[in-house]
Scaffold this motif. Structure first.
Motif, PDB file in Angstrom:
ATOM      1  N   ALA A 164       0.845  -1.190   0.000  1.00 21.03           N
ATOM      2  CA  ALA A 164       0.000   0.000   0.000  1.00 21.03           C
ATOM      3  C   ALA A 164       0.882   1.241   0.000  1.00 21.03           C
ATOM      4  CB  ALA A 164      -0.927  -0.001   1.218  1.00 21.03           C
ATOM      5  N   VAL A 165       0.602   2.157  -0.928  1.00 24.14           N
ATOM      6  CA  VAL A 165       1.392   3.386  -1.034  1.00 24.14           C
ATOM      7  C   VAL A 165       0.464   4.577  -0.868  1.00 24.14           C
ATOM      8  CG1 VAL A 165       3.098   2.307  -2.529  1.00 24.14           C
ATOM      9  CG2 VAL A 165       1.154   3.500  -3.554  1.00 24.14           C
ATOM     10  N   PRO A 166       0.965   5.714  -0.380  1.00 24.63           N
ATOM     11  CA  PRO A 166       0.111   6.877  -0.116  1.00 24.63           C
ATOM     12  C   PRO A 166      -0.382   7.535  -1.400  1.00 24.63           C
ATOM     13  CG  PRO A 166       2.408   7.434   0.218  1.00 24.63           C
ATOM     14  CD  PRO A 166       2.368   5.958  -0.007  1.00 24.63           C
ATOM     15  N   THR A 167      -1.494   8.238  -1.279  1.00 27.52           N
ATOM     16  CA  THR A 167      -2.072   8.951  -2.422  1.00 27.52           C
ATOM     17  C   THR A 167      -1.339  10.280  -2.613  1.00 27.52           C
ATOM     18  OG1 THR A 167      -3.753   9.837  -0.926  1.00 27.52           O
ATOM     19  CG2 THR A 167      -4.350   7.907  -2.233  1.00 27.52           C
ATOM     20  N   THR A 168      -0.062  10.170  -2.933  1.00 27.21           N
ATOM     21  CA  THR A 168       0.812  11.317  -3.136  1.00 27.21           C
ATOM     22  C   THR A 168       1.631  11.079  -4.396  1.00 27.21           C
ATOM     23  OG1 THR A 168       2.605  10.323  -1.852  1.00 27.21           O
ATOM     24  CG2 THR A 168       1.021  11.698  -0.642  1.00 27.21           C
ATOM     25  N   GLN A 182       4.753  10.626  -4.509  1.00 25.64           N
ATOM     26  CA  GLN A 182       5.663   9.528  -4.213  1.00 25.64           C
ATOM     27  C   GLN A 182       4.972   8.183  -4.394  1.00 25.64           C
ATOM     28  OE1 GLN A 182       8.872   9.555  -3.781  1.00 25.64           O
ATOM     29  NE2 GLN A 182       8.976   7.345  -3.502  1.00 25.64           N
ATOM     30  N   GLY A 183       3.695   8.094  -3.977  1.00 25.42           N
ATOM     31  CA  GLY A 183       2.953   6.861  -4.163  1.00 25.42           C
ATOM     32  C   GLY A 183       2.762   6.513  -5.627  1.00 25.42           C
ATOM     33  N   VAL A 184       2.460   7.508  -6.445  1.00 24.22           N
ATOM     34  CA  VAL A 184       2.294   7.276  -7.879  1.00 24.22           C
ATOM     35  C   VAL A 184       3.613   6.833  -8.506  1.00 24.22           C
ATOM     36  CG1 VAL A 184       1.739   8.375 -10.082  1.00 24.22           C
ATOM     37  CG2 VAL A 184       0.331   8.831  -8.081  1.00 24.22           C
ATOM     38  N   ARG A 185       4.710   7.436  -8.074  1.00 25.99           N
ATOM     39  CA  ARG A 185       6.016   7.012  -8.588  1.00 25.99           C
ATOM     40  C   ARG A 185       6.293   5.548  -8.275  1.00 25.99           C
ATOM     41  NH1 ARG A 185       9.260  12.468  -6.697  1.00 25.99           N
ATOM     42  NH2 ARG A 185       9.001  13.652  -8.650  1.00 25.99           N
ATOM     43  N   GLN A 186       5.840   5.113  -7.100  1.00 25.72           N
ATOM     44  CA  GLN A 186       6.036   3.701  -6.743  1.00 25.72           C
ATOM     45  C   GLN A 186       5.174   2.792  -7.611  1.00 25.72           C
ATOM     46  OE1 GLN A 186       6.505   2.727  -2.437  1.00 25.72           O
ATOM     47  NE2 GLN A 186       6.207   4.927  -2.111  1.00 25.72           N
ATOM     48  N   MET A 187       4.000   3.261  -7.991  1.00 23.14           N
ATOM     49  CA  MET A 187       3.161   2.475  -8.898  1.00 23.14           C
ATOM     50  C   MET A 187       3.824   2.363 -10.273  1.00 23.14           C
ATOM     51  SD  MET A 187      -0.718   3.708  -7.952  1.00 23.14           S
ATOM     52  CE  MET A 187      -1.533   2.130  -8.142  1.00 23.14           C
ATOM     53  N   LEU A 188       4.362   3.466 -10.776  1.00 24.55           N
ATOM     54  CA  LEU A 188       5.072   3.435 -12.048  1.00 24.55           C
ATOM     55  C   LEU A 188       6.266   2.481 -11.986  1.00 24.55           C
ATOM     56  CD1 LEU A 188       5.025   7.226 -12.963  1.00 24.55           C
ATOM     57  CD2 LEU A 188       4.032   5.391 -14.336  1.00 24.55           C
ATOM     58  N   LYS A 189       6.992   2.542 -10.888  1.00 25.85           N
ATOM     59  CA  LYS A 189       8.151   1.662 -10.720  1.00 25.85           C
ATOM     60  C   LYS A 189       7.727   0.196 -10.732  1.00 25.85           C
ATOM     61  CE  LYS A 189      12.030   0.777  -7.564  1.00 25.85           C
ATOM     62  NZ  LYS A 189      12.676   1.193  -6.284  1.00 25.85           N
ATOM     63  N   ALA A 190       6.613  -0.101 -10.050  1.00 25.80           N
ATOM     64  CA  ALA A 190       6.122  -1.482 -10.009  1.00 25.80           C
ATOM     65  C   ALA A 190       5.739  -1.967 -11.404  1.00 25.80           C
ATOM     66  CB  ALA A 190       4.930  -1.576  -9.064  1.00 25.80           C
ATOM     67  N   LEU A 191       5.037  -1.141 -12.155  1.00 31.31           N
ATOM     68  CA  LEU A 191       4.614  -1.544 -13.496  1.00 31.31           C
ATOM     69  C   LEU A 191       5.808  -1.741 -14.422  1.00 31.31           C
ATOM     70  CD1 LEU A 191       1.487   0.758 -13.948  1.00 31.31           C
ATOM     71  CD2 LEU A 191       1.505  -1.723 -13.654  1.00 31.31           C
ATOM     72  N   ARG A 192       6.785  -0.857 -14.339  1.00 32.30           N
ATOM     73  CA  ARG A 192       7.976  -0.991 -15.196  1.00 32.30           C
ATOM     74  C   ARG A 192       8.801  -2.219 -14.834  1.00 32.30           C
ATOM     75  NH1 ARG A 192       8.775   5.532 -14.860  1.00 32.30           N
ATOM     76  NH2 ARG A 192       7.567   6.033 -16.741  1.00 32.30           N
ATOM     77  N   ALA A 193       8.613  -2.709 -13.609  1.00 32.00           N
ATOM     78  CA  ALA A 193       9.289  -3.940 -13.189  1.00 32.00           C
ATOM     79  C   ALA A 193       8.454  -5.179 -13.498  1.00 32.00           C
ATOM     80  CB  ALA A 193       9.599  -3.878 -11.694  1.00 32.00           C
ATOM     81  N   GLY A 194       7.314  -4.983 -14.181  1.00 33.90           N
ATOM     82  CA  GLY A 194       6.477  -6.115 -14.557  1.00 33.90           C
ATOM     83  C   GLY A 194       5.553  -6.598 -13.468  1.00 33.90           C
ATOM     84  N   ARG A 195       5.308  -5.749 -12.450  1.00 39.77           N
ATOM     85  CA  ARG A 195       4.407  -6.148 -11.373  1.00 39.77           C
ATOM     86  C   ARG A 195       3.004  -5.577 -11.611  1.00 39.77           C
ATOM     87  NH1 ARG A 195       9.181  -4.929  -8.381  1.00 39.77           N
ATOM     88  NH2 ARG A 195       8.271  -3.031  -7.504  1.00 39.77           N
ATOM     89  N   ALA A 196       2.129  -5.702 -10.628  1.00 36.71           N
ATOM     90  CA  ALA A 196       0.722  -5.331 -10.784  1.00 36.71           C
ATOM     91  C   ALA A 196       0.343  -4.203  -9.843  1.00 36.71           C
ATOM     92  CB  ALA A 196      -0.180  -6.535 -10.524  1.00 36.71           C
ATOM     93  N   VAL A 197      -0.611  -3.393 -10.274  1.00 36.02           N
ATOM     94  CA  VAL A 197      -1.216  -2.373  -9.430  1.00 36.02           C
ATOM     95  C   VAL A 197      -2.729  -2.500  -9.551  1.00 36.02           C
ATOM     96  CG1 VAL A 197       0.757  -0.837  -9.833  1.00 36.02           C
ATOM     97  CG2 VAL A 197      -1.341  -0.543 -11.174  1.00 36.02           C
ATOM     98  N   GLY A 198      -3.435  -1.971  -8.564  1.00 37.00           N
ATOM     99  CA  GLY A 198      -4.892  -2.031  -8.567  1.00 37.00           C
ATOM    100  C   GLY A 198      -5.501  -0.670  -8.320  1.00 37.00           C
ATOM    101  N   LEU A 199      -6.578  -0.342  -9.059  1.00 35.75           N
ATOM    102  CA  LEU A 199      -7.245   0.952  -8.931  1.00 35.75           C
ATOM    103  C   LEU A 199      -8.752   0.792  -9.060  1.00 35.75           C
ATOM    104  CD1 LEU A 199      -4.964   3.103 -11.279  1.00 35.75           C
ATOM    105  CD2 LEU A 199      -5.182   3.411  -8.819  1.00 35.75           C
ATOM    106  N   LEU A 200      -9.486   1.723  -8.427  1.00 33.75           N
ATOM    107  CA  LEU A 200     -10.933   1.857  -8.613  1.00 33.75           C
ATOM    108  C   LEU A 200     -11.168   3.123  -9.441  1.00 33.75           C
ATOM    109  CD1 LEU A 200     -10.632   0.197  -5.830  1.00 33.75           C
ATOM    110  CD2 LEU A 200     -13.017   0.864  -5.467  1.00 33.75           C
ATOM    111  N   PRO A 201     -11.267   3.006 -10.757  1.00 35.89           N
ATOM    112  CA  PRO A 201     -11.328   4.201 -11.599  1.00 35.89           C
ATOM    113  C   PRO A 201     -12.661   4.930 -11.564  1.00 35.89           C
ATOM    114  CG  PRO A 201     -11.484   2.244 -12.948  1.00 35.89           C
ATOM    115  CD  PRO A 201     -11.193   1.773 -11.553  1.00 35.89           C
TER     116      PRO A 201
END
Length: 284
Positions: free
Chosen positions: A151-155, A157-176
């Motif tokens: 879990a990462v904060p809604t900041t 920095q949190g978004v940067r961690q989501m980008l990092k996870a995706l570029r590493a081939g991992r998964a993220v989850g969102l309620l759009p």
């Protein structure tokens, strides 16, 4: 209050769902504002109360089942359907953006995904906004960081961690279908009326080339557990932001129409976005 949560987490899911269904109808009867919004949102999508009346009880079930999902040592049973689309994305070496609306047990969506795929492909990253009450913030912090979930904060920095996870081939989850703060969304049609819609999901995909998987976690009757339905986005995400946001809204409508009796029709989807001092962007 934490002791109450601990007590509730030990109760059978069937009992929690029965209590929750009652609470859902109490809230529906007690709040004219909530009732009016529920009926208006459902009518905008073409449903009468008799067609979505079960959604009243499911709103209460969502609240009642939370202690069990957050604090119990073992998760309830959950069948997964459509897992092959996720496996294809992993095999292609792509990150995955899981998208789910406020339908069924969306808490279980990420927990079951993490239980199944995190040991091999790394933790699922989700955005996390701490509760204002200190005791609830502590409970949620424990819940949001279960094994396999980051879990990462809604900041920013949190978004940067989501980008990092995706570029590493991992998964993220969102309620759009969640209304973002001012400056973090676009006005886009949702069931025929413009709704302020987050751009974050589209930006994450456009910047990383991640796959989009649509998720819908359905509650089974009598507390028997859940079924997690997974499917690909029908078409590749559009390259322009406005078109991509519209496409995601259409995908959420598609999921909701598959199970309208479990959608949170009382959610204030069309409200004005709140102002925040800091705007989250993904371009940094």
């Amino acid at each position: 209050m934490p002791s109450v949560f601990r007590f509730l987490s030990a109760l059978p899911l069937r009992l929690l769902h029965a209590i929750g269904a009652l609470l859902g109808w109490v809230a529906f009867g007690a709040s004219a504002t909530y009732r009016r919004r529920f009926l208006e949102n459902a009518a905008r999508a073409g449903y009468r109360l008799r067609e979505v009346r079960s959604a009243v009880g499911h709103a209460g079930r969502m609240v009642a089942e939370a202690p069990r999902l957050w604090l119990a040592p073992a998760l309830p049973p959950c069948e997964v359907r459509g897992a092959e689309c996720v496996e294809r994305a992993w095999e292609a070496g792509r990150g995955i953006v899981f998208l789910t609306p406020h339908i069924g047990c969306f808490e279980m969506s990420v927990q079951e995904g993490a239980r199944r795929w995190a040991p091999e492909h790394g933790p699922f990253t989700i955005l996390y906004r701490p509760a204002r009450q200190p005791w609830l913030a502590r409970v949620m912090q424990t819940a949001r960081n279960r094994p396999g979930i980051h879990a990462v904060p809604t900041t920013l920095q949190g978004v940067r961690q989501m980008l990092k996870a995706l570029r590493a081939g991992r998964a993220v989850g969102l309620l759009p279908d969640q209304v973002p703060p001012q400056g973090q969304g676009l006005w886009s049609p949702f069931f025929g009326r413009d709704a302020y819609t987050m751009t974050l999901a589209a930006r994450l995909v456009q910047q990383t080339g991640a796959a989009v998987i649509l998720a819908r976690c359905e509650r089974l009757p009598s507390g028997r557990g859940y079924v997690l339905h997974l499917e690909d986005l029908p078409e590749p995400l559009a390259p322009t932001l406005d078109a991509a946001v519209r496409q995601i809204n259409q995908a959420m409508e598609h999921l909701i129409r598959q199970s309208p009796g479990q959608y949170l029709w009382g959610y204030a989807r069309y409200k004005q976005p709140r102002a925040e001092a800091h705007t989250v962007e993904t371009g940094a």
